[in-house]
Write a protein that holds these residues in place. Sequence first.
Motif, PDB file in Angstrom:
ATOM      1  N   LEU A 155     -61.683 -13.362  66.147  1.00 11.18           N
ATOM      2  CA  LEU A 155     -60.718 -14.950  65.179  1.00 11.18           C
ATOM      3  C   LEU A 155     -59.764 -15.636  66.079  1.00 11.18           C
ATOM      4  O   LEU A 155     -59.178 -16.763  66.021  1.00 11.18           O
ATOM      5  CB  LEU A 155     -61.092 -15.092  63.299  1.00 11.18           C
ATOM      6  CG  LEU A 155     -62.262 -15.222  63.328  1.00 11.18           C
ATOM      7  CD1 LEU A 155     -62.359 -15.097  62.018  1.00 11.18           C
ATOM      8  CD2 LEU A 155     -63.298 -16.108  63.247  1.00 11.18           C
ATOM      9  N   VAL A 156     -58.589 -14.212  65.651  1.00 14.17           N
ATOM     10  CA  VAL A 156     -57.520 -14.645  66.422  1.00 14.17           C
ATOM     11  C   VAL A 156     -57.391 -14.728  67.442  1.00 14.17           C
ATOM     12  O   VAL A 156     -56.516 -16.200  68.039  1.00 14.17           O
ATOM     13  CB  VAL A 156     -56.613 -13.641  66.198  1.00 14.17           C
ATOM     14  CG1 VAL A 156     -54.844 -13.980  66.515  1.00 14.17           C
ATOM     15  CG2 VAL A 156     -56.192 -12.821  64.602  1.00 14.17           C
ATOM     16  N   LEU A 157     -58.254 -14.729  68.638  1.00 11.36           N
ATOM     17  CA  LEU A 157     -58.461 -14.948  69.691  1.00 11.36           C
ATOM     18  C   LEU A 157     -58.517 -16.526  69.930  1.00 11.36           C
ATOM     19  O   LEU A 157     -58.270 -18.107  70.359  1.00 11.36           O
ATOM     20  CB  LEU A 157     -58.566 -14.243  70.769  1.00 11.36           C
ATOM     21  CG  LEU A 157     -59.127 -14.983  72.163  1.00 11.36           C
ATOM     22  CD1 LEU A 157     -57.538 -15.047  73.000  1.00 11.36           C
ATOM     23  CD2 LEU A 157     -59.821 -14.142  72.797  1.00 11.36           C
ATOM     24  N   THR A 158     -59.882 -16.686  69.307  1.00  9.07           N
ATOM     25  CA  THR A 158     -60.460 -17.965  69.204  1.00  9.07           C
ATOM     26  C   THR A 158     -59.510 -19.054  68.266  1.00  9.07           C
ATOM     27  O   THR A 158     -59.410 -20.194  69.365  1.00  9.07           O
ATOM     28  CB  THR A 158     -61.425 -18.004  68.067  1.00  9.07           C
ATOM     29  OG1 THR A 158     -62.540 -17.020  68.506  1.00  9.07           O
ATOM     30  CG2 THR A 158     -61.999 -19.595  68.134  1.00  9.07           C
ATOM     31  N   ASN A 159     -58.907 -18.467  67.372  1.00 12.19           N
ATOM     32  CA  ASN A 159     -57.679 -20.144  67.120  1.00 12.19           C
ATOM     33  C   ASN A 159     -56.482 -20.574  67.867  1.00 12.19           C
ATOM     34  O   ASN A 159     -55.938 -21.842  68.443  1.00 12.19           O
ATOM     35  CB  ASN A 159     -57.232 -19.096  66.127  1.00 12.19           C
ATOM     36  CG  ASN A 159     -57.805 -19.104  64.322  1.00 12.19           C
ATOM     37  OD1 ASN A 159     -58.601 -20.287  64.649  1.00 12.19           O
ATOM     38  ND2 ASN A 159     -57.915 -18.594  63.768  1.00 12.19           N
ATOM     39  N   CYS A 160     -55.948 -19.175  68.175  1.00 13.86           N
ATOM     40  CA  CYS A 160     -55.385 -19.224  69.781  1.00 13.86           C
ATOM     41  C   CYS A 160     -55.750 -19.700  70.746  1.00 13.86           C
ATOM     42  O   CYS A 160     -55.074 -21.033  70.974  1.00 13.86           O
ATOM     43  CB  CYS A 160     -54.969 -17.900  70.284  1.00 13.86           C
ATOM     44  SG  CYS A 160     -53.661 -17.166  69.835  1.00 13.86           S
ATOM     45  N   LEU A 161     -56.841 -20.173  71.514  1.00  9.21           N
ATOM     46  CA  LEU A 161     -57.339 -21.440  72.581  1.00  9.21           C
ATOM     47  C   LEU A 161     -57.676 -22.405  71.951  1.00  9.21           C
ATOM     48  O   LEU A 161     -56.791 -23.049  72.308  1.00  9.21           O
ATOM     49  CB  LEU A 161     -58.773 -20.548  72.506  1.00  9.21           C
ATOM     50  CG  LEU A 161     -59.038 -18.752  73.627  1.00  9.21           C
ATOM     51  CD1 LEU A 161     -60.143 -18.253  73.356  1.00  9.21           C
ATOM     52  CD2 LEU A 161     -58.534 -19.466  74.864  1.00  9.21           C
ATOM     53  N   ILE A 162     -57.970 -22.537  70.245  1.00  8.56           N
ATOM     54  CA  ILE A 162     -58.196 -24.109  69.812  1.00  8.56           C
ATOM     55  C   ILE A 162     -56.553 -24.667  70.156  1.00  8.56           C
ATOM     56  O   ILE A 162     -56.629 -25.863  70.101  1.00  8.56           O
ATOM     57  CB  ILE A 162     -58.569 -23.700  68.314  1.00  8.56           C
ATOM     58  CG1 ILE A 162     -59.869 -23.559  68.326  1.00  8.56           C
ATOM     59  CG2 ILE A 162     -58.828 -25.806  68.169  1.00  8.56           C
ATOM     60  CD1 ILE A 162     -60.910 -22.916  67.687  1.00  8.56           C
ATOM     61  N   ILE A 163     -55.814 -23.686  69.198  1.00  6.32           N
ATOM     62  CA  ILE A 163     -54.368 -24.643  69.802  1.00  6.32           C
ATOM     63  C   ILE A 163     -53.909 -24.795  70.806  1.00  6.32           C
ATOM     64  O   ILE A 163     -53.779 -25.843  71.298  1.00  6.32           O
ATOM     65  CB  ILE A 163     -53.862 -22.850  68.545  1.00  6.32           C
ATOM     66  CG1 ILE A 163     -53.410 -23.101  67.215  1.00  6.32           C
ATOM     67  CG2 ILE A 163     -51.645 -23.321  69.131  1.00  6.32           C
ATOM     68  CD1 ILE A 163     -52.677 -22.136  66.748  1.00  6.32           C
ATOM     69  N   LEU A 164     -54.290 -23.596  71.771  1.00  2.00           N
ATOM     70  CA  LEU A 164     -53.956 -24.307  73.046  1.00  2.00           C
ATOM     71  C   LEU A 164     -54.149 -25.610  73.058  1.00  2.00           C
ATOM     72  O   LEU A 164     -53.884 -26.294  73.980  1.00  2.00           O
ATOM     73  CB  LEU A 164     -54.235 -23.242  74.146  1.00  2.00           C
ATOM     74  CG  LEU A 164     -53.721 -23.747  75.926  1.00  2.00           C
ATOM     75  CD1 LEU A 164     -52.634 -23.539  75.639  1.00  2.00           C
ATOM     76  CD2 LEU A 164     -54.115 -22.580  76.116  1.00  2.00           C
ATOM     77  N   VAL A 165     -56.042 -25.989  73.830  1.00  2.00           N
ATOM     78  CA  VAL A 165     -56.187 -26.903  73.531  1.00  2.00           C
ATOM     79  C   VAL A 165     -56.243 -28.553  73.080  1.00  2.00           C
ATOM     80  O   VAL A 165     -55.838 -29.705  73.779  1.00  2.00           O
ATOM     81  CB  VAL A 165     -58.319 -26.694  73.720  1.00  2.00           C
ATOM     82  CG1 VAL A 165     -58.828 -28.384  73.680  1.00  2.00           C
ATOM     83  CG2 VAL A 165     -58.638 -25.673  74.253  1.00  2.00           C
ATOM     84  N   VAL A 166     -55.928 -28.323  71.959  1.00  4.23           N
ATOM     85  CA  VAL A 166     -54.909 -29.519  71.387  1.00  4.23           C
ATOM     86  C   VAL A 166     -54.247 -29.898  71.828  1.00  4.23           C
ATOM     87  O   VAL A 166     -52.990 -30.826  71.855  1.00  4.23           O
ATOM     88  CB  VAL A 166     -55.036 -28.678  69.544  1.00  4.23           C
ATOM     89  CG1 VAL A 166     -54.161 -30.069  68.898  1.00  4.23           C
ATOM     90  CG2 VAL A 166     -56.455 -28.807  68.742  1.00  4.23           C
ATOM     91  N   ALA A 167     -53.068 -28.643  71.382  1.00  6.46           N
ATOM     92  CA  ALA A 167     -52.264 -28.956  72.150  1.00  6.46           C
ATOM     93  C   ALA A 167     -51.695 -29.567  74.085  1.00  6.46           C
ATOM     94  O   ALA A 167     -51.113 -30.536  74.126  1.00  6.46           O
ATOM     95  CB  ALA A 167     -50.893 -27.754  72.507  1.00  6.46           C
TER      96      ALA A 167
END
Length: 201
Positions: free
Chosen positions: A7-19
Amino acid sequence: MFLKRHLVLTNCLIILVVAVLLVFGVFWWLDVYTRHGESNVVPDVRGLDVKTATSILQGNDMQCVVIDSVYLPEKHPGVIIEQSPLADAMVKSGRRIYVTVNAMSAQMVVFPDVVDMSLRQATVQIEGANFKVKEIKYEPSSYRDLVLSVEYKGREVKIAQKLPYRSEVILHVGKGDDHEEVVDSVSVVDRVIEEAIFEEF
């Protein structure tokens, strides 16, 4: 399953894509807002009346804005004498061009009271009020370089009188002849008295 376990890695990827999407979105918006790549050359509107200048600037997708007026007797009334940005500058479409117009008539300004003032002080006062000394006429007076009166177009300037902006005046100034004659007479009398005293001894 992988995403649920990390979940942590998934959230990081989502944040990166949104950024990344946000950054691209901001650049796209700025590009549209500033009309990137669209620029025009500012025409020279100095010497033109406001109506003609406005028409020319609108034809170049610009706006004419009058911000000030001054009076220059050597220029035609109502014409533009300054502009900002200057001619040939590259600006975006829709840019405002600020202009200064030559007034239709001279502004009336109170002339400073310089009578009984020294010539040097009077000149500073006059020039500081945006007037000019056209000529200095010396007249008999007990005090040298003292302003006796001010003349404008053949008439004496009165206290608190208003004159056209940047007018040229004539100063009537004392040349101290009377004072010099008095001094010479006193010197002669003193010399006669000294000679008389000397003869007695």
